[in-house]
Design an enzyme around this catalytic site. Structure first.
Site, mmCIF file in Angstrom:
data_model
loop_
_atom_site.group_PDB
_atom_site.id
_atom_site.type_symbol
_atom_site.label_atom_id
_atom_site.label_comp_id
_atom_site.label_asym_id
_atom_site.label_seq_id
_atom_site.Cartn_x
_atom_site.Cartn_y
_atom_site.Cartn_z
ATOM 1 C CB SER A 144 -7.731 -2.495 -1.755
ATOM 2 O OG SER A 144 -9.070 -2.644 -2.201
ATOM 3 N N PRO A 145 -9.673 -1.642 0.740
ATOM 4 C CG PRO A 145 -11.573 -0.317 0.900
ATOM 5 C CD PRO A 145 -10.415 -0.604 -0.001
ATOM 6 C CB CYS B 74 -13.942 -8.532 4.116
ATOM 7 S SG CYS B 74 -15.190 -7.398 3.481
ATOM 8 C CB ALA C 95 -16.699 -3.171 3.315
ATOM 9 C CD GLN D 96 -15.147 -0.062 0.590
ATOM 10 O OE1 GLN D 96 -15.387 -1.154 1.102
ATOM 11 N NE2 GLN D 96 -14.679 0.054 -0.650
ATOM 12 C CE1 TYR E 97 -21.303 -7.076 -0.486
ATOM 13 C CE2 TYR E 97 -19.432 -5.757 -1.200
ATOM 14 C CZ TYR E 97 -19.951 -6.958 -0.767
ATOM 15 O OH TYR E 97 -19.146 -8.054 -0.612
ATOM 16 N NE ARG F 68 -12.992 -0.117 -4.525
ATOM 17 C CZ ARG F 68 -12.121 -1.027 -4.085
ATOM 18 N NH1 ARG F 68 -12.555 -2.153 -3.541
ATOM 19 N NH2 ARG F 68 -10.818 -0.812 -4.179
ATOM 20 N NE ARG G 165 -7.399 -12.119 -4.265
ATOM 21 C CZ ARG G 165 -8.477 -11.446 -4.667
ATOM 22 N NH1 ARG G 165 -8.324 -10.264 -5.248
ATOM 23 N NH2 ARG G 165 -9.691 -11.936 -4.475
#
Length: 355
Positions: free
Chosen positions: A21-22, A24, A56, A98, A181, A229, A323
């Site tokens: 997963s993207p 940050c 992202a 992404q 976003y 997404r 995670r």
């Protein structure tokens, strides 16, 4: 069909259904990928993931979530991203990005430094772009409502970012229309109170997302997959809903999108979200069932049997993990052993392979 079955997306073959997963990292200066990104993303490829997505990645400088976000708004960013891609590919994984614009949630601090909005003195900026002049929450600055010229610049920025992603050797793009976003802000009536052709009705609120998809598809080769997404629900009856997500997903499929990555929430604060193991899986299952599109599930997926069941039962085609991979970057190798699947190990690590 199982967690370690390959999956063809257009001309790209994913070696398994596990997607990084993207996430940050807040570790860039001026948008450039650093050594941290090489090691961070590279470890997941060596650890057996099928697809490795960058965090992202901002399509404009003022579209960053924080001043330390990864960027792809200028050509100079390409070389360092390409270096990461070469290593990811050498380990048998597919490299992608992404593409994102934070909109009214931009210009915030790093979490370990307190987070929250930051000003120019801390590297932030004063003008935030949004569909409407509504701040995200307390202490956030009021954004500027984009005019049509500003919207056109956003569409162009996504298109140019896709061209740079291709130049960096990436094989998959995910467009970020979730988590509050900019693209999600246009979708949700909680953030979009416009009265022009980009606000009001469902057709108007989805217009920007469809324009971005069309613009990206013009430069992103037919042979390469494109994902979106979505926050499938805002978790409020007066917000964006699962029914609307299904309707939008159908339109996205018609526009050249290959899969929907199903998440939720983020457009307004203080919303009660019933989090738990696999809590987004029902959304992925519904969109897959009602649209025929491939879907990706995310959210507290940590156990090999849990992930395998999601794929085997047809609830989703891909499992997106965050995670748990931070805790265990080589989780896919361990999961394969637990599920009795034979997968490629890096030869440097063969001495540690369970027998």
């Amino acid at each position: 069909m199982h967690l370690f079955a390959s999956l063809p997306l257009r001309d790209v073959a994913l070696r398994n259904r596990i997607v990084v997963s993207p996430m940050c990292q807040y570790s860039s200066e001026d948008g450039f990928a650093a050594d941290w990104h090489l090691v961070h993303l590279g470890q997941f490829a060596a650890g057996g993931a099928g697809t490795v997505l960058t965090e992202a990645t901002a399509v404009t400088a003022d579209g960053r979530i924080s001043p330390h976000d990864l960027g792809i708004w200028k050509d100079e960013h390409v070389d360092r991203l390409a270096r990461i891609g070469r290593f990811v590919a050498s380990q048998g994984a597919v490299f992608g990005t992404q593409l994102a614009h934070a909109g009214r949630k931009a210009s915030t601090g790093r979490p370990w430094e307190g987070g929250g909005p930051v000003g120019v003195d801390a590297g932030g900026w004063t003008h935030l772009a949004a569909p409407s002049a509504l701040p995200f929450g307390d202490h956030y600055q009021t954004p500027d409502a984009l005019d049509e010229a500003g919207i056109a610049r956003v569409v162009s920025a996504f298109r140019c970012a896709a061209e740079r992603a291709l130049a960096a050797g990436m094989q998959v793009i995910e467009l970020h229309a979730a988590h509050g976003y900019l693209l999600h802000q246009f979708l949700s009536p909680l953030a979009n109170v416009r009265t022009d052709t980009y606000g009001g009705s469902f057709e108007n609120r989805i217009r920007l997302v469809l324009e971005v998809v069309a613009s990206v598809r013009e430069v992103w080769p037919e042979r390469l997959p494109l994902l979106v997404r979505l926050s499938v629900t805002d978790w409020r009856d007066d917000g964006w809903t699962p029914d609307q997500s299904v309707a939008l997903a159908r339109r996205l499929g018609e526009s050249g999108v290959d899969a929907i990555d199903c998440s939720s929430g983020g457009v307004v604060p203080k919303v009660q979200i019933p989090m738990g193991p696999g809590y987004h899986v029902p959304f992925a299952e519904r969109i897959r069932r009602e649209t025929g599109l491939r879907t990706a599930a995310v959210g507290y997926i940590t156990d090999p049997a849990q992930a395998d069941t999601i794929v085997r039962s047809g609830q989703a085609d891909l499992v997106v993990m965050a995670r748990e991979l931070l805790r265990r970057p080589h989780w896919p190798l361990a999961a394969a052993h637990a599920l009795g699947q034979e997968v490629r190990w890096p030869p440097q690590y063969l001495r540690a392979k369970p027998r």
